[in-house]
Scaffold this active site. Sequence first.
Site, PDB file in Angstrom:
ATOM      1  N   SER A 450       0.828  -1.207   0.000  1.00 30.72           N
ATOM      2  CA  SER A 450       0.000   0.000   0.000  1.00 30.72           C
ATOM      3  C   SER A 450       0.859   1.252   0.000  1.00 30.72           C
ATOM      4  O   SER A 450       1.940   1.279   0.580  1.00 30.72           O
ATOM      5  CB  SER A 450      -0.926   0.003   1.218  1.00 30.72           C
ATOM      6  N   ASP A 616      -0.375 -11.862   1.378  1.00 29.81           N
ATOM      7  CA  ASP A 616      -0.161 -11.397   2.754  1.00 29.81           C
ATOM      8  C   ASP A 616      -0.797 -12.354   3.743  1.00 29.81           C
ATOM      9  O   ASP A 616      -1.965 -12.705   3.603  1.00 29.81           O
ATOM     10  CB  ASP A 616      -0.813 -10.015   2.938  1.00 29.81           C
ATOM     11  N   HIS A 658       4.005 -11.853   3.194  1.00 30.73           N
ATOM     12  CA  HIS A 658       4.369 -10.795   4.132  1.00 30.73           C
ATOM     13  C   HIS A 658       3.718 -11.066   5.478  1.00 30.73           C
ATOM     14  O   HIS A 658       2.560 -11.465   5.548  1.00 30.73           O
ATOM     15  CB  HIS A 658       3.913  -9.429   3.609  1.00 30.73           C
ATOM     16  N   HIS A 711       5.661   2.404  11.620  1.00 29.13           N
ATOM     17  CA  HIS A 711       4.710   2.823  12.642  1.00 29.13           C
ATOM     18  C   HIS A 711       5.014   4.229  13.133  1.00 29.13           C
ATOM     19  O   HIS A 711       4.228   4.825  13.845  1.00 29.13           O
ATOM     20  CB  HIS A 711       4.741   1.865  13.826  1.00 29.13           C
TER      21      HIS A 711
END
Length: 773
Positions: A450, A616, A658, A711
């Site tokens: 993304s 994923d 992932h 993050h």
Amino acid sequence: MTATNLGFPRIGLRRELKTALESFWAGKIGEADLRATADALRLRHWQLQRDAGIGCVPVNDFSLYDHVLDTACTVGAIPDGYGWRKGQPVSLDTYFTLARGERGTAEPCGCGHAQAAKGAPALEMTKWFDTNYHYLVPILRPGQDFTPTGFPAVEAYEAATRAGFTARPVLLGPVSFLMLSKMAEGDPLDLLPGLLPAYAETLKRLAKAGARWVQIDEPCLVLDLPEKARAAFANAYDSLARVAAPLSVMLTTYFGGLRDNLDLALSLPVQGLHLDLVRAPEQLAPALRKAPPRMALSLGLVNGRNIWRTDLRAAFALLREAASERRAEALLVAPSCSLLHSPIDLESETALDPELRGWMAFAKQKLAEVAVLARGLREGGKAIEAELQESDAIQAARRASPKLNDPAVAARLAAGTPEDARRASPFPTRRTAQRDRLNLPAFPTTTIGSFPQTAEVRAARAARKRGETTQEEYEAYLRAEIAESIRWQEEAGLDMLVHGEFERNDMVEHFAEFLEGYAFTRNGWVQSYGSRCVKPPVIFGDVSRPGPMTVRWSAYAQSLTSRPMKGMLTGPVTMMQWAFVRDDVPAAKVRRQLAYVLRDEVADLEAAGLAAVQIDEPAIREGLPLRADDRAGYLADAVECFRITASAVRDATQIHTHMCYSEFNDIIGSIADMDADVISIETARSRMELLEAFAVFDYPNEIGPGVWDIHSPRVPEADEMRGLLQVAAQRIPAERLWVNPDCGLKTRGWAEVRPAIGNMVNAARGLRAQAAE
Ligand code: GLN
Ligand code: ZN
């Protein structure tokens, strides 16, 4: 009071608590407003529970963020650096800093992790047993002093009493609290003697306030317990029993059977024991046989974690079995666990297919079921015969519904062979074919899928949803976004590209919307952590794929570039783990159906010219059963499903996977068995520590250890990332290393993504130059 509840969702039907929390954090409302919203919700939920037939409502189950954090704050287990001084009450500022980090800079990603960028970090967050709720992990220190900072359970009890409710306060038990906590050095269980006085004080005050029962949750009793933990349970409850009287303790276990801990639980000097009979109905018989005659048994007969109506006939049969051996006064009926994990009210689902709706129950409806069963217990089966018959009719109609079964899906599964789960050639052969086809440099660079979900991207999707734009307009917008992202990725120098996932709201619902067998609720929110909620899609029937889901966008993206593009899918294990799953067939069957659906998508992506597909699976680990004995079976099946999805392609097509979590040690063998050509994992934050498991195991395939902790808004320098890669290269042979961020970039802004990816590409180039010297 035979109809009881163990806990209620906090967030509110319209996610009122979320709105209030986020307004408070943004400085738009003050503490008084936040508390007023919270109190109003709490009161409304007590009322709702009583109206549903629960005579005695749970209190102190409400929380502004998380009940484990609340417990830590209540007993004064607050690390230094959060602005709290011993002897003081805990301010909201301290509380939310523990939850979200200083200045609320914690940044959630798709996988639910959060961490502060600056200042005091948020406490670590982790899964609450095998649910999708996350709790904050208390940090304790050797010699930790536990002095109560307040008595929220007493306050909640008094508030409920003042409002006219009969209430049973809920506490997280001392042993589970310690077992869920972390300590840099030593074992938190050693702190038990110091913790018990804080619990004793609360119990005394509850008794004084007039409470007759207290619910003490000890979900750790359903885990494999070391001897030390068993001893801790014995000590803790012996000690609390001495001070609790006249208060009666309902020891509450859930999320599984007690199994080898049943004798332990029954030996504790408590007045009641709650059993999860949805997950473990088989424990009823031994519990009935062995429980001391005076011990009340609370029977968890209504599933607190899923959305299907209870088969009341079957549940009532269990209740009858219990009633034949114990006096009715010593039996209670309850949901299997707290309803925290269930949406609130099915009545608000007006858009749902009425047939499907008829099969479902949310928290409010579940409590009504509890009340019916309790009435049957008190007044006999005849008194609830009408409800039992209605339930029979619904169960029969559901079983017979053509919506459940798709013969084509059954045939597909029946025709499956072990070959479906095997690539044509072993990894070394595939690797050569992929090298020839892809022609990538050493240390190839890529991203996880993304790109920023900017306000503009979300607004375009929302406008389409509301019908303000046409499908053509929306698709033109997506094409432009994809084209721009490809242009940018080429310019940035990335080697393997992605289309950017601009069309996706999330990584599960987006796919589910293309599939048969799924339904979607409007308000089926459940709390994931703090103010964050998820709305899991519902798998009600056989899952099939009417047509390709992602091929258009991936093929379009590939058509714009000569560099290899990765197709991007969510894997079968994660698709199931993050949904409400039908309970009429084994979960493994649903997972296998998803595996074949996704296998077809992978094949279509290959046929459309994609040289790589990423599948994923961030949820593989969280599906791990709580008991060690059950794990091998789960892992074998999960791995096989992934391989069914991944194995339809030629040697030269590269399969990536992932995962974003940090505990690989105990599952590394299974991760290797997945046999993905490339795996990307989250390692930046731990400075590559995670790679240790891969190195020790001698992981055979290629690995992309994350070099950017996405993050945090911090942009790492190229040198820092190169340093991380050098650490990685000490553990994994350099020719098998990829270069990528920790996770997808959807929560980041372009202002961070552009420089960070630029630095990442430079780091890889630096290493290539170094290797060439
Ligand atoms: N491809 C997804 C993304 O980049 C992966 C997200 C995840 O694993 N949490 O957003
Ligand atoms: Zn991730």
